[in-house]
Motif scaffolding. Structure first.
Motif: not given
Length: 122
Positions: A11-16
């Motif tokens: 699970l990552v965030h936008t842009g990662d």
């Protein structure tokens, strides 16, 4: 025959960024073209990248060009998918595949892994 096991999802965030790995066991990894496909809930499987046996030829679906990079290390029997600037629409289960032709056509690939989940939150 070849067995494929993916890892590296999460699970990552936008842009990662994330790097997926696919470890192959069995015979003659270097004789297979390799690829990565993804499937999001309610959508058809989409082939996102492919790489030739020696790594000299690569293909990408338009939606990931410039953000994803496929590579392989034949000495380690592993293919990678480096994913940068991730977007929520990249959320899917990512599977690697092995076949005898370097194409973006899923039916060209004879062997598939179970997949690893990638979730990108906005």
């Amino acid at each position: 025959q070849v067995q494929l096991v993916e890892s590296g999802g999460g699970l990552v965030h936008t842009g990662d960024s994330l790097r997926l790995s696919c470890a192959a066991s069995g015979r003659a990894f270097g004789s297979y073209s390799m690829g990565w496909a993804r499937q999001a809930p309610g959508k058809e499987r989409e082939f996102v990248a492919a790489i030739s046996r020696g790594g000299g030829t690569t293909y990408y679906v338009d939606s990931v060009k410039g953000r994803f990079t496929i590579s392989r290390d034949n000495a380690k029997n592993t293919v990678y998918l480096q994913m940068n600037n991730l977007k929520p629409e990249d959320t899917a289960v990512y599977c690697c595949a092995a076949g005898f032709a370097t194409t973006m056509v899923p039916n060209s690939y004879a062997y598939w892994g179970q997949g690893t989940q990638v979730t990108v939150s906005s």
